[in-house]
Structure formats: C-alpha cells, structure tokens
Scaffold this motif. Structure first.
Motif: not given
Length: 321
Positions: A101, A105, A109-110, A112-113
């Motif tokens: 990844t 990106d 992603e991190t 948002r999580a």
C-alpha cells in the motif's frame, strides 16, 4: 488509556531514535509508519524504518511514500546523517519488506480507521499534503498533529531562515499549516542548548549497554560531528526525539501559545521560513496575556517555545534502558 500514533518520517538517525521511543512507549500503539523523501532518498528511508521497527521487535506496517517534493527537486541531507542516513553503520536490510500500500493511501486508511489518533511528522510534509488534498475529511479525524518542523522566530538549520523539513518542501508545509489540523509545531531550536545531549549524558547512555542504547548513539555518529560543526556546540541535538517526547507527554513542553503561521514559498532567500505572528497570541499559558494580532488572521497552529530538558532526557534514558 491506550493511544494510537501514526508516524510519518524521512527516516535517518534522529528519526530512528524517535521511532523507537514511540514503539517502546507503554500506552502507545503505533498503527503505521509512512516514509517520505527528505534526509535520504525514500527507498533508503524505508529500509531505515524497517530496520528500526525490527530492532524494537514490533509488528508495524511500513509504507513507502513520495520520492520528491510537490514542486521542487529533492535535496537530501546525507551530509548530516551519513550516506545511509544512519551514521554510515551499514546496518543490514530488515527481514520484512514494506507493505504494498502506498504511504498516502495508508495514511488515509489509518486515520479513517482510528479517529482521534495522534499524527507525528518527523520529515518533510509531502505525504501529509498529498493525503489531505486527496481526502480533506481526514483533517477532522486527527486528534493531535505534532510536527517536527520550522524555526519559530529563530535561526534555521539549512539556511539562516529555514529549518530543513519545511525548506525541503515548503509548498507541502504551506498546505498542511492551512488545512485546519490541530497543529503543534516543534521547531529544531528546541533540541539545542540544554536540550542537546552532553558528552556525559551520552556516556550514561553508552553505559546502559543495551542494544537500543548502542543503536541510538551509533546511528547518530555522523550527526554528532555535523551538529557540532554546524552550531559550534558540544553535544548531540536530537530534534525528532524532542518532538516525539512532546507527542508522548505534552507536559514536556512548558511554554506554548497559539499563533498564525505562514510558510514562505516565493523567496529564494527565505524559502521555507516559518513566519510566526508572535504577537498574535490567543492564550499564553505562562502569563495569560493577550495582544493584538499583527496579521489579524486568528491562529492556525500552537507553537512550542520551551521544553523542560531534564524531562525529555529522562524519557529517553527510560526508553533505552
């Protein structure tokens, strides 16, 4: 209460020490490490990050990010950190590889999580600017953003006006300071003077005789001599670990205040200068004074002005023991 950190780094010698501080801090989980070009080319930075993570026995994804600034040619700092960025110690490649990844990106992603996480940046802000431009909503999901960057109303370390991380990609830094992030700016000047490790303190670390203690000093061998040549000071300044110390324990910073900050991108003379409206104080924790804003633009960052040197050093000794 456990905390989640996301670290963006141009991994060279002082970055590596900052990384191991976070990786070994008891209530912190490092969700990911993203690497950007800066001190060294990004591929070398990835190898340095992977080696540091492996040395700490951690299981953390490391992702490769942007190889060059947004609008400029890269100018690396191997003159300071060594050809490999790690004091020319020729450490072996880590057994693990970077994740597939891309860093931008993985940043998105991190974040948002893990809403409310702490983002710590130790290098140029190219990855962060790219991530914010692609997904502006992540700004609201970041609880703290501790940036090792800039030189607040003081001399720079790559030009008289600018600190290296901001100078390397001033356009990215400009994007980040105006993005609405909960920014805490930790300038390189906070690692100088009493905050630098003295010869006696380095001997104290060496005497710990642990793998991490040896690593922390050995990988900074070229940085030690470069710092002394650059500043005329005896000792080792560790800007990234000081920023990480503040991220881990905000009380390390004993004087801070909110300001409007701008990054110079147009001038060849002052490229990358962090221009702080020093009279634009919303709240000064020491004397609670309030002044008129020179720029009349409110504030977009908290500037750390002073740390407690003994507290940050105690933290480092504890981590390396």
């Amino acid at each position: 209460m456990p905390r989640t950190f996301l670290i963006d780094t141009d991994t060279a010698s002082d970055d590596a020490v900052a990384l191991l501080m976070a990786l070994r801090w008891p209530d912190v989980t490092v969700a990911a490490v993203t690497v950007v070009a800066g001190n060294v080319p990004v591929e070398q930075g990835v190898q340095n990050a992977l080696y540091t993570v492996e040395l700490c026995g951690a299981d953390v994804p490391v992702a490769q990010g942007q190889a060059r600034p947004l609008m400029r040619d890269p100018v690396h700092a191997q003159f300071f950190h060594g050809a490999d960025g790690m004091g020319d110690q020729n450490y072996p490649h880590a057994r693990r590889a970077a994740v597939a990844t891309p860093a931008v990106d993985l940043l998105i992603e991190t974040i948002r999580a893990n809403p409310g996480l702490t983002l710590v940046t130790l290098g140029p802000l190219t990855n962060i600017a790219r991530a914010i431009t692609r997904d502006p909503d992540i700004v609201q999901r970041i609880g703290r953003c501790v940036v090792m960057g800039g030189a607040a109303c003081t001399v720079g370390n790559v030009t008289p006006a600018a600190e290296y991380n901001v100078w390397f990609d001033p356009e990215a830094a400009g994007t980040v300071v105006h993005a609405g992030l909960p920014l805490e700016l930790v300038g390189w000047e906070l690692s100088r003077g009493d905050a630098a490790l003295s010869l006696e303190e380095m001997e104290r670390i060496r005497a710990l005789d642990s793998p991490l203690a040896r690593f922390a000093l050995d990988c900074n061998r070229t940085a030690l001599s470069a710092y002394q040549r650059q500043t005329g000071e005896t000792g080792l300044g560790l800007a990234d670990p000081v920023a990480m110390a503040i991220a881990l324990d905000p009380d390390i910073c004993i004087r801070k205040s909110d300001h409007y900050v701008e990054v110079e991108t147009q001038s060849a003379l002052t490229r990358g200068m962090t221009v702080v409206d020093a009279l634009g104080v919303a709240r000064d924790e020491r004397n609670h004074a309030v002044w008129e804003h020179v720029t009349d633009r409110g504030h977009n960052a908290t500037v750390c002005w002073e740390i407690e040197p003994s507290s940050w050093k105690d933290m480092l000794f504890r981590v390396l023991s």
